[in-house]
Write a protein that holds these residues in place. Structure first.
Motif, mmCIF file in Angstrom:
data_model
loop_
_atom_site.group_PDB
_atom_site.id
_atom_site.type_symbol
_atom_site.label_atom_id
_atom_site.label_comp_id
_atom_site.label_asym_id
_atom_site.label_seq_id
_atom_site.Cartn_x
_atom_site.Cartn_y
_atom_site.Cartn_z
ATOM 1 N N GLU A 95 0.835 -1.204 0.000
ATOM 2 C CA GLU A 95 0.000 0.000 0.000
ATOM 3 C C GLU A 95 0.871 1.256 0.000
ATOM 4 O O GLU A 95 1.806 1.355 0.792
ATOM 5 C CB GLU A 95 -0.887 0.013 1.260
ATOM 6 C CG GLU A 95 -1.965 -1.045 1.314
ATOM 7 C CD GLU A 95 -3.181 -0.675 0.456
ATOM 8 O OE1 GLU A 95 -3.374 0.533 0.152
ATOM 9 O OE2 GLU A 95 -3.921 -1.620 0.093
ATOM 10 N N PRO A 96 0.546 2.217 -0.826
ATOM 11 C CA PRO A 96 1.292 3.492 -0.810
ATOM 12 C C PRO A 96 1.195 4.180 0.549
ATOM 13 O O PRO A 96 2.132 4.880 0.955
ATOM 14 C CB PRO A 96 0.591 4.330 -1.881
ATOM 15 C CG PRO A 96 -0.123 3.350 -2.739
ATOM 16 C CD PRO A 96 -0.499 2.205 -1.866
ATOM 17 N N SER A 97 0.072 3.892 1.247
ATOM 18 C CA SER A 97 -0.100 4.572 2.532
ATOM 19 C C SER A 97 0.887 4.086 3.588
ATOM 20 O O SER A 97 1.015 4.665 4.655
ATOM 21 C CB SER A 97 -1.531 4.380 3.032
ATOM 22 O OG SER A 97 -1.788 3.002 3.229
ATOM 23 N N PHE A 98 1.580 2.940 3.328
ATOM 24 C CA PHE A 98 2.573 2.420 4.282
ATOM 25 C C PHE A 98 3.957 3.004 4.002
ATOM 26 O O PHE A 98 4.924 2.627 4.668
ATOM 27 C CB PHE A 98 2.676 0.885 4.189
ATOM 28 C CG PHE A 98 1.368 0.151 4.408
ATOM 29 C CD1 PHE A 98 0.305 0.764 5.079
ATOM 30 C CD2 PHE A 98 1.201 -1.135 3.930
ATOM 31 C CE1 PHE A 98 -0.880 0.083 5.260
ATOM 32 C CE2 PHE A 98 0.018 -1.826 4.122
ATOM 33 C CZ PHE A 98 -1.031 -1.206 4.778
ATOM 34 N N LEU A 149 2.321 12.360 11.759
ATOM 35 C CA LEU A 149 2.799 11.451 10.698
ATOM 36 C C LEU A 149 2.901 10.045 11.287
ATOM 37 O O LEU A 149 3.548 9.849 12.312
ATOM 38 C CB LEU A 149 4.185 11.893 10.196
ATOM 39 C CG LEU A 149 4.803 10.973 9.140
ATOM 40 C CD1 LEU A 149 4.081 11.094 7.800
ATOM 41 C CD2 LEU A 149 6.291 11.251 8.978
ATOM 42 N N PRO A 150 2.239 9.090 10.668
ATOM 43 C CA PRO A 150 2.319 7.712 11.206
ATOM 44 C C PRO A 150 3.761 7.213 11.218
ATOM 45 O O PRO A 150 4.441 7.258 10.195
ATOM 46 C CB PRO A 150 1.463 6.897 10.247
ATOM 47 C CG PRO A 150 0.596 7.890 9.543
ATOM 48 C CD PRO A 150 1.396 9.158 9.463
ATOM 49 N N LYS A 151 4.198 6.781 12.411
ATOM 50 C CA LYS A 151 5.532 6.173 12.510
ATOM 51 C C LYS A 151 5.345 4.763 13.064
ATOM 52 O O LYS A 151 4.757 4.587 14.125
ATOM 53 C CB LYS A 151 6.420 7.004 13.450
ATOM 54 C CG LYS A 151 6.891 8.292 12.829
ATOM 55 C CD LYS A 151 7.872 8.987 13.758
ATOM 56 C CE LYS A 151 8.395 10.264 13.072
ATOM 57 N NZ LYS A 151 9.221 11.051 14.003
ATOM 58 N N ILE A 152 5.859 3.825 12.315
ATOM 59 C CA ILE A 152 5.634 2.418 12.673
ATOM 60 C C ILE A 152 6.976 1.724 12.835
ATOM 61 O O ILE A 152 7.900 1.933 12.051
ATOM 62 C CB ILE A 152 4.792 1.708 11.590
ATOM 63 C CG1 ILE A 152 3.447 2.441 11.424
ATOM 64 C CG2 ILE A 152 4.563 0.241 11.916
ATOM 65 C CD1 ILE A 152 2.770 2.173 10.120
ATOM 66 N N LYS A 153 7.039 0.849 13.874
ATOM 67 C CA LYS A 153 8.283 0.083 14.074
ATOM 68 C C LYS A 153 7.905 -1.404 14.070
ATOM 69 O O LYS A 153 7.011 -1.837 14.827
ATOM 70 C CB LYS A 153 8.887 0.471 15.430
ATOM 71 C CG LYS A 153 10.273 -0.085 15.659
ATOM 72 C CD LYS A 153 10.814 0.521 16.946
ATOM 73 C CE LYS A 153 11.828 -0.389 17.611
ATOM 74 N NZ LYS A 153 12.183 0.130 18.945
ATOM 75 N N ILE A 154 8.580 -2.150 13.200
ATOM 76 C CA ILE A 154 8.313 -3.593 13.140
ATOM 77 C C ILE A 154 9.537 -4.331 13.665
ATOM 78 O O ILE A 154 10.652 -4.110 13.181
ATOM 79 C CB ILE A 154 7.996 -4.055 11.699
ATOM 80 C CG1 ILE A 154 6.748 -3.319 11.175
ATOM 81 C CG2 ILE A 154 7.788 -5.563 11.640
ATOM 82 C CD1 ILE A 154 6.433 -3.609 9.733
ATOM 83 N N SER A 155 9.319 -5.173 14.683
ATOM 84 C CA SER A 155 10.455 -5.920 15.243
ATOM 85 C C SER A 155 10.008 -7.335 15.604
ATOM 86 O O SER A 155 8.807 -7.621 15.663
ATOM 87 C CB SER A 155 10.985 -5.201 16.487
ATOM 88 O OG SER A 155 9.959 -5.124 17.452
ATOM 89 N N ALA A 156 10.981 -8.153 15.843
ATOM 90 C CA ALA A 156 10.643 -9.541 16.217
ATOM 91 C C ALA A 156 11.567 -10.001 17.328
ATOM 92 O O ALA A 156 12.732 -9.606 17.387
ATOM 93 C CB ALA A 156 10.759 -10.476 15.022
ATOM 94 N N GLU A 157 11.035 -10.849 18.203
ATOM 95 C CA GLU A 157 11.844 -11.364 19.309
ATOM 96 C C GLU A 157 11.617 -12.864 19.405
ATOM 97 O O GLU A 157 10.474 -13.322 19.412
ATOM 98 C CB GLU A 157 11.405 -10.684 20.611
ATOM 99 C CG GLU A 157 12.383 -10.900 21.743
ATOM 100 C CD GLU A 157 11.827 -10.349 23.064
ATOM 101 O OE1 GLU A 157 12.432 -10.616 24.094
ATOM 102 O OE2 GLU A 157 10.787 -9.674 23.028
ATOM 103 N N LYS A 158 12.731 -13.568 19.457
ATOM 104 C CA LYS A 158 12.609 -15.027 19.545
ATOM 105 C C LYS A 158 12.798 -15.461 20.994
ATOM 106 O O LYS A 158 13.812 -15.154 21.621
ATOM 107 C CB LYS A 158 13.662 -15.690 18.643
ATOM 108 C CG LYS A 158 13.451 -17.180 18.490
ATOM 109 C CD LYS A 158 14.406 -17.778 17.475
ATOM 110 C CE LYS A 158 14.356 -19.292 17.548
ATOM 111 N NZ LYS A 158 15.354 -19.905 16.681
#
Lengths: 642, 143
Positions: free
Chosen positions: A509-512, A555-564
């Motif tokens: 999506e352009p919005s992302f 302004l939307p600020k998004i953080k994507i992370s992962a933890e095992k």
């Protein structure tokens, strides 16, 4: 001197050597006496000698000692002793000698010999040999000795030894008796010993004892005698009679043997045997029988009688094969069963058996070998249980199970049919509802395009509302279809690279993307087990929400992370949006739930429900933590790829 | 002069036919459109049967846009027969339908559909789709 002078020479000699007194002494001696010369010839013998040895002066006097009485006096040890007497002036004292005459019993003689000398003789002297027949005296000694020996023997025996008179009066008891009873011998002799007999045994024993005393029955009795400590112990009492010339009983010699332990042991064996029998026969639910090594019935309990219909006396000694069905008999099943038991120790089986009346019943049974201590086969035990009812129940259970299974199959088919119908329904919904909707939306747009200016400002605004509402309805239908597909679809789970899926989702999506939003990905992202299209769907939905629920000025600020952690991975999408009140964090995952009025934020209320359903279908979990006004952290947790 | 591509639209919904034509028009893509409102007619056109025997008037289409829910013969059956015949086997078939039901999607690709598209709801999206079809399937795609 009433002895006639037979040998004038000897008379002379005697006259010279022995005076009349000496001669008369010799004659009057009760014991046989001999006077021997130095050459061992008999010079003189008294009457008692002749009488004792049945000799006469004719065949005695003047003869050598070893010649007389048919050489029976030719006894070497005696001769050696006598030879020494004259030259060495020795004597023989109480020399014991067994004299064996030609006829009659041997006699025990006691010999004494001395040298006798008379003054004026040549000095050689004579031998005076005195003979004492101690045979009788010796016999008495032996008797005494024997009696002493027997008493010692009797005392050394572990039994109570006794003798009694024909009337039963005890006249001798060994020391065991007195030790056992703790009573002196006098308290036992006569009939006093009977006080030590157990009162219960007295009457019964007394009658048999009287019979035994008469010699009519064997003196073999068992009764209890009181020990010194008051305890009674069982004795086996046996006696043999000493009979007189006419066969009359003179005396009884008896022993009483302590058999208490044997009796107790025997009693225990009998008791346990009785108990075993009792148990065997009280068992009604099992047929218990034993077979000999050839398969013949050797014992039969009442359970067996009830089960097979044969009475004990009907079946004992008959082959156990009778209990089998004729088919089994023809097929050699009874023998095979014994063979198996012989080989393996036991043979377990479930089979039909046949009763005496021909009825059959289904049974569970065990045939087991009986071997003795040496391993020798002694026979078999067979335990049989009637499980006809059980089997019928099993059958009914199986039938119930089968019918249940059939029912389940039917229901499953019905359910599948329903699912099919639902699918068709949703297809209809999507197809048939969307057609007219698409027309409404389309023509509204066409109207705006072609006739917009003519509608005026108000007309244009109304048209805009129609378009917006129709568009929302269209997306709602779309989302419902997507949700139902997510809930139904077969998800084939496989390792998924989160790096790739996250990148794809952002590209979707352009919005992302900048400039409309800033998405930061914390690398590296691990691999998980899931379904890539479903994870993609989840991320798109979460990102949509993240960019949507943001105050217009931010302004939307998004953080994507992962933890095992261990074998799970938690993928977190963190935004700077309006956040969610604590109370609402559960609600938001439900279908059609909306926290915000649609005027403020567009949406169908299905997006998070789809996320939850998709994650659940992948065996994972979903959740959110949020601070109202600052942002939310949505996470999905999936299994880590190995 | 370049002959515009011959497209067969199998669609029973007049509105959709209208929007489709309009999308191509507003995208400025000239097409030679033939419309079949049911499955049988679609096959007749493709085979050149009966009134469609004259190829000068009814030329063989190079692209078929096929709705699945159509009268007389379902779209999937039409597709099956297209792929079963020698003459029509190579024609491009794009499924254009209201919903992406998984069973249909799978069946369509198994029967040899070239593409599977869900009818867009907005005019803007339709225009975009018309452009994509023209650019990809009519210009770039090599048969």
């Amino acid at each position: 001197m009433n002895q006639p002078p037979r040998f004038p020479g000897l008379e002379d000699l005697l006259t010279k050597a022995i005076d009349a007194t000496a001669l008369s002494i010799i004659e009057t001696m009760r014991e046989p006496l001999l006077v021997l010369g130095a050459d061992m010839r008999v010079e003189r013998a008294n009457r008692s000698f002749y009488a004792a040895f049945n000799l006469s002066p004719e065949n005695t006097l003047g003869r050598f000692l070893h010649e007389i009485a048919d050489h029976t006096w030719d006894i070497e040890p005696l001769r050696r002793l006598l030879v020494d007497i004259l030259p060495k002036n020795t004597s023989v004292d109480d020399f014991e000698l067994e004299y064996r005459p030609r006829e009659g019993k041997p006699r025990l003689l006691l010999l004494n010999a001395r040298r006798i000398v008379r003054a004026g003789d040549d000095g050689k002297g004579w031998i005076l040999l005195a003979i004492e027949d101690s045979t009788d005296r010796r016999n008495l000694d032996v008797l005494r000795e024997n009696e002493k020996r027997y008493r010692t023997l009797a005392d050394s025996l572990p039994q109570l030894v006794w003798t009694c008179l024909p009337d039963g009066a005890l006249d001798y008891t060994n020391t065991r008796w007195t030790e056992y009873t703790g009573l002196p011998s006098e308290a036992l002799l006569g009939n006093r010993w009977r006080d030590t007999m157990h009162p219960t045994d007295r009457k019964d024993t007394y009658e048999r004892w009287i019979e035994a005393l008469k010699g009519n029955v064997t003196y073999d009795l068992e009764y209890r005698l009181r020990r010194h400590d008051g305890k009674y112990r069982w004795f086996k009492v046996r006696a043999v009679p000493l009979r007189g010339k006419d066969g009359e009983i003179i005396k009884w010699f008896g022993t009483s043997t302590d058999i208490d332990e044997q009796m107790t042991a025997q009693h225990l064996v009998e008791e346990s045997e009785r108990w075993l029998q009792l148990i065997m026969h009280s068992v009604q639910d099992f047929a218990i029988l034993t077979l000999d090594h050839e398969g013949m019935v050797s014992s039969w309990n009442s359970g067996a009688e009830a089960m097979f219909g044969y009475a004990e006396e009907e079946i004992l000694g008959r082959p156990a094969a009778l209990l089998f069905t004729p088919e089994d008999r023809d097929n050699g099943v009874p023998n095979r069963e014994m063979e198996t038991a012989r080989r393996e120790g036991a043979s377990l089986d479930e089979r039909w058996h046949q009763r005496k009346d021909g009825d059959r019943f289904f049974s569970s049974g065990t045939l087991r070998v009986i071997r003795d201590e040496t391993g020798e086969l002694r026979g078999f035990t067979k335990v049989v249980r009637d499980i006809t009812d059980w089997k019928r129940q099993q059958q009914e259970l199986q039938e119930a199970r089968d019918s249940l299974e059939m029912m389940v199959e039917e229901r499953t088919a019905q359910l599948q049919d329903t699912v099919q119908q639902l699918e068709t329904f949703s297809y209809s919904v999507s197809h048939d509802l969307r057609g007219p909707l698409r027309a409404m939306l389309g023509f509204a747009e066409v109207l705006r395009e072609d006739f917009g200016p003519e509608l005026g400002a108000t007309g244009g605004e109304y048209l805009g509302r129609i378009i917006s509402a129709a568009h929302r309805l269209d997306r709602l239908i779309n989302d419902i279809l997507l949700y139902s597909r997510t809930a139904r679809a077969n998800l084939l789970l496989h390792p998924v690279d989160l790096e790739k899926v996250v990148a794809d989702a952002i590209r979707e999506e352009p919005s992302f993307q900048p400039p409309r939003a800033e998405v930061e990905v914390v690398h590296p992202l691990p691999h998980v087990i899931g379904h890539d299209a479903s994870i993609m769907q989840c991320l798109v939905n979460l990102l949509s929400n993240a960019v949507k629920f943001v105050p217009p000025t931010r302004l939307p600020k998004i953080k994507i992370s992962a933890e095992k952690t261990g074998d799970t991975v938690r993928l977190t999408v963190e935004d700077n949006g309006v956040g969610i009140a604590q109370d609402d964090t559960k609600r938001i995952f439900r279908l059609f739930e909306r926290l915000h009025p649609s005027e403020n934020f567009e949406g169908t209320g299905i997006g998070l429900t789809i996320v939850r359903k998709a994650v659940e279908r992948m065996g994972g979990q979903v959740g959110v933590s949020s601070t109202e006004g600052e942002g939310s952290r949505f996470w999905i947790q999936l299994k880590a790829a190995p | 002069m370049i002959t515009p591509p011959r497209i067969l639209l199998v669609e029973d919904d007049e509105n959709d036919v209208f929007f489709f034509k309009r999308a191509f028009e507003s995208a400025g893509i000239p097409i030679n459109l033939e419309v079949a409102t049911d499955g049988r007619r679609a096959l007749a056109i493709l085979r050149g049967e009966a009134v469609y025997a004259r190829r000068d008037i009814h030329p063989m289409p190079s692209l078929v846009l096929l709705d699945l829910k159509i009268p007389y013969m379902p779209g999937l059956e039409v597709l099956r027969q297209i792929r079963a015949s020698k003459e029509m086997a190579k024609v491009i078939v794009i499924i254009l339908t209201s919903s992406a039901m998984e069973s249909d999607l799978k069946a369509a690709y198994e029967l040899g559909a070239n593409s599977y598209l869900v009818k867009p709801s907005l005019q803007e999206d339709r225009k975009e789709l018309a452009k994509l079809i023209a650019r990809y399937w009519l210009e770039k795609n090599q048969v």
